[in-house]
Design a protein around this motif. Structure first.
Motif, PDB file in Angstrom:
ATOM      1  N   VAL A 127       0.728  -1.181   0.206  1.00 35.62           N
ATOM      2  CA  VAL A 127      -0.636   0.405   0.095  1.00 35.62           C
ATOM      3  C   VAL A 127       1.015   1.557  -0.175  1.00 35.62           C
ATOM      4  O   VAL A 127       2.040   1.185  -0.716  1.00 35.62           O
ATOM      5  CB  VAL A 127      -1.026   0.174   1.129  1.00 35.62           C
ATOM      6  N   SER A 128       0.255   2.186   0.622  1.00 35.00           N
ATOM      7  CA  SER A 128       1.223   3.664   1.192  1.00 35.00           C
ATOM      8  C   SER A 128       1.316   4.387   2.092  1.00 35.00           C
ATOM      9  O   SER A 128       0.411   4.284   2.307  1.00 35.00           O
ATOM     10  CB  SER A 128       0.940   3.850  -0.417  1.00 35.00           C
ATOM     11  N   VAL A 129       2.622   4.960   2.219  1.00 38.29           N
ATOM     12  CA  VAL A 129       1.586   6.337   2.969  1.00 38.29           C
ATOM     13  C   VAL A 129       0.617   7.311   2.611  1.00 38.29           C
ATOM     14  O   VAL A 129       0.228   7.706   4.079  1.00 38.29           O
ATOM     15  CB  VAL A 129       3.113   6.739   3.702  1.00 38.29           C
ATOM     16  N   ALA A 130       0.715   6.747   1.602  1.00 40.67           N
ATOM     17  CA  ALA A 130      -0.216   8.481   0.823  1.00 40.67           C
ATOM     18  C   ALA A 130      -1.749   7.883   1.000  1.00 40.67           C
ATOM     19  O   ALA A 130      -2.242   8.750   1.461  1.00 40.67           O
ATOM     20  CB  ALA A 130      -0.289   8.244  -1.219  1.00 40.67           C
ATOM     21  N   GLY A 131      -1.904   6.396   1.433  1.00 34.41           N
ATOM     22  CA  GLY A 131      -3.531   5.793   1.751  1.00 34.41           C
ATOM     23  C   GLY A 131      -3.606   6.341   3.271  1.00 34.41           C
ATOM     24  O   GLY A 131      -4.672   6.015   3.633  1.00 34.41           O
ATOM     25  N   SER A 170       3.596  -0.589   4.234  1.00 36.63           N
ATOM     26  CA  SER A 170       3.416   0.675   3.530  1.00 36.63           C
ATOM     27  C   SER A 170       4.442   1.590   3.367  1.00 36.63           C
ATOM     28  O   SER A 170       5.142   2.301   4.395  1.00 36.63           O
ATOM     29  CB  SER A 170       2.485   1.055   4.807  1.00 36.63           C
ATOM     30  N   PRO A 171       4.988   1.576   1.676  1.00 38.10           N
ATOM     31  CA  PRO A 171       6.395   1.817   2.114  1.00 38.10           C
ATOM     32  C   PRO A 171       6.032   3.679   2.234  1.00 38.10           C
ATOM     33  O   PRO A 171       4.786   4.415   2.003  1.00 38.10           O
ATOM     34  CB  PRO A 171       6.613   1.954   0.385  1.00 38.10           C
ATOM     35  N   GLY A 172       7.285   4.566   2.250  1.00 30.21           N
ATOM     36  CA  GLY A 172       7.183   5.969   2.468  1.00 30.21           C
ATOM     37  C   GLY A 172       7.743   6.099   0.930  1.00 30.21           C
ATOM     38  O   GLY A 172       6.990   6.609  -0.045  1.00 30.21           O
ATOM     39  N   MET A 173       9.580   6.188   0.477  1.00 34.97           N
ATOM     40  CA  MET A 173       9.779   6.724  -0.274  1.00 34.97           C
ATOM     41  C   MET A 173      10.698   5.720  -0.889  1.00 34.97           C
ATOM     42  O   MET A 173      11.804   5.786   0.024  1.00 34.97           O
ATOM     43  CB  MET A 173      10.474   8.409  -0.046  1.00 34.97           C
ATOM     44  N   VAL A 174      10.596   5.275  -1.752  1.00 34.03           N
ATOM     45  CA  VAL A 174      11.634   3.757  -2.333  1.00 34.03           C
ATOM     46  C   VAL A 174      12.422   4.454  -3.993  1.00 34.03           C
ATOM     47  O   VAL A 174      10.989   4.338  -4.290  1.00 34.03           O
ATOM     48  CB  VAL A 174      11.169   2.329  -2.275  1.00 34.03           C
ATOM     49  N   SER A 210      10.960  12.306   5.449  1.00 32.08           N
ATOM     50  CA  SER A 210      10.975  10.847   6.702  1.00 32.08           C
ATOM     51  C   SER A 210      11.745  11.890   7.612  1.00 32.08           C
ATOM     52  O   SER A 210      13.264  12.552   7.646  1.00 32.08           O
ATOM     53  CB  SER A 210      11.771  10.104   6.269  1.00 32.08           C
ATOM     54  N   HIS A 211      11.577  11.197   8.967  1.00 28.90           N
ATOM     55  CA  HIS A 211      12.532  11.462  10.276  1.00 28.90           C
ATOM     56  C   HIS A 211      13.748  11.169  10.726  1.00 28.90           C
ATOM     57  O   HIS A 211      14.609  11.735  10.726  1.00 28.90           O
ATOM     58  CB  HIS A 211      11.156  11.218  11.555  1.00 28.90           C
ATOM     59  N   LEU A 212      13.776  10.203   9.719  1.00 28.79           N
ATOM     60  CA  LEU A 212      15.536   9.531   9.917  1.00 28.79           C
ATOM     61  C   LEU A 212      16.097  10.303   8.411  1.00 28.79           C
ATOM     62  O   LEU A 212      17.386   9.641   7.964  1.00 28.79           O
ATOM     63  CB  LEU A 212      15.380   8.337   9.450  1.00 28.79           C
ATOM     64  N   GLY A 213      15.416  11.022   7.565  1.00 25.90           N
ATOM     65  CA  GLY A 213      15.457  12.048   6.779  1.00 25.90           C
ATOM     66  C   GLY A 213      16.805  10.985   5.697  1.00 25.90           C
ATOM     67  O   GLY A 213      17.598  11.396   4.490  1.00 25.90           O
ATOM     68  N   ARG A 214      15.974  10.134   5.198  1.00 18.52           N
ATOM     69  CA  ARG A 214      17.047   8.917   3.884  1.00 18.52           C
ATOM     70  C   ARG A 214      15.685   8.688   2.882  1.00 18.52           C
ATOM     71  O   ARG A 214      14.889   7.878   3.764  1.00 18.52           O
ATOM     72  CB  ARG A 214      18.123   8.119   4.766  1.00 18.52           C
ATOM     73  N   TRP A 215      16.307   7.728   2.222  1.00 14.29           N
ATOM     74  CA  TRP A 215      14.942   6.665   1.125  1.00 14.29           C
ATOM     75  C   TRP A 215      14.863   5.305   1.673  1.00 14.29           C
ATOM     76  O   TRP A 215      15.633   4.973   2.913  1.00 14.29           O
ATOM     77  CB  TRP A 215      16.342   6.665  -0.535  1.00 14.29           C
ATOM     78  N   GLN A 216      13.900   4.367   1.733  1.00 16.91           N
ATOM     79  CA  GLN A 216      14.093   3.417   1.990  1.00 16.91           C
ATOM     80  C   GLN A 216      14.233   2.575   0.820  1.00 16.91           C
ATOM     81  O   GLN A 216      14.303   3.479  -0.998  1.00 16.91           O
ATOM     82  CB  GLN A 216      12.866   3.600   2.046  1.00 16.91           C
TER      83      GLN A 216
END
Ligand SMILES: NC(=O)c1ccc[n+]([C@@H]2O[C@H](COP(=O)([O-])OP(=O)(O)OC[C@H]3O[C@@H](n4cnc5c(N)ncnc54)[C@H](O)[C@@H]3O)[C@@H](O)[C@H]2O)c1
Length: 251
Positions: A127-131, A170-174, A210-216
């Motif tokens: 799915v996605s965080v967008a959902g 649910s991915p954020g930014m991959v 992202s609070h970790l500031g990086r891509w997944q």
């Protein structure tokens, strides 16, 4: 940790690229047999087909012998920048809903009887965080993922008594092609001087959201997908697990 998945049979929809491809590779490295399905076979060995065609999904399922676990990693966006939402036409919604939601429903209908027959197994929907947050980037995409999160819960309730678990990842930014298309859609709205490269856009956006500031990375989804298929996750069902660097936190 030994996941004890050796010899199991996994079906991955959307196995040719990105997260689905990494998940297929992850299961292979656990000693599983993977059956991939995708509309594109240019990068990997998969059965060609479109998840929006129930006939095509069923014909593929009919070729399979045993199925232990099912992963649905197909997903598309509208290809346009949908903020505000009237940047899109209502007709831009149809294909996105058809692929992201009806595609997953087709897969669930085609495979649930096979898993019920065996009295075990799992489904995993990407799915996605967008959902979860009404993301303004692409409203039909966000709505399709919100609906799929809800269907995950309905299916988990229906299939629980059959010892079949249903979860959503649910991915954020991959870093995949799908994000490249979001970047391209956004850039088309900008003047020549305002445009930035894909890597600049991604670095900036992941720092912001992202609070970790990086891509997944796709491999992180393979690690979670294999864990969720294993008996270590035997009490996890109906859940949406965010791998998103903390982008979405529910209180
Ligand atoms: N990349 C991200 O940042 C991100 C973020 C949130 C959610 N997601 C979700 O994760 C999943 C995987 O995304 P990805 O980044 O790997 O995307 P991707 O575009 O790299 O891969 C998607 C795969 O689905 C296949 N596909 C598309 N339409 C199809 C159809 N109608 N029938 C059969 N196959 C079809 C494509 O050919 C491709 O191989 C999707 O559900 C996506 O919405 C991704």
């Amino acid at each position: 940790m030994n996941l004890n998945l050796t010899g199991q049979s996994i079906v991955v929809f959307g196995a040719a690229k990105g997260i689905g491809r990494a998940i297929a590779d992850g299961f292979r490295s656990e000693g599983c047999t993977v059956h991939g399905f995708d509309r594109d076979d240019s990068e990997h060995s998969v059965t060609l087909g479109d998840v929006t065609s129930y006939d095509s999904v069923r014909a593929f399922v009919d070729t399979l012998d045993v199925v232990d676990h099912v992963v649905f990693s197909v997903g598309v966006g509208s290809g346009k920048f949908g903020f505000p939402f009237w940047n899109l036409e209502p007709s831009d919604w149809m294909r996105v809903i058809e692929v992201n939601l009806i595609g997953a429903v087709n897969v669930a209908h085609a495979l649930a009887p096979r898993l019920i027959e065996r009295g075990k197994g799992s489904f995993l929907f990407l799915v996605s965080v967008a959902g979860q947050v009404g993301s303004q980037t692409d409203p039909p995409y966000s709505a399709s993922k919100a609906a799929l999160i809800n269907f995950t819960q309905c299916a988990a309730k229906d299939l629980g008594p059959h010892n079949i678990r249903v979860n959503a990842l649910s991915p954020g930014m991959v870093k995949t092609e799908l994000n490249r298309s979001i970047w391209a859609a956004g850039q088309s709205k900008l003047s020549e001087e305002q445009r930035i490269t894909f890597d600049e856009w991604a670095t900036e956006k992941s720092k912001k959201v992202s609070h970790l500031g990086r891509w997944q990375m796709p491999e992180e989804f393979a690690a979670m997908a294999t864990f969720l298929a294993s008996d270590h996750a035997k009490n996890i069902t109906g859940q949406t697990l965010n791998i998103d660097g903390g982008q979405v936190m529910h209180s």
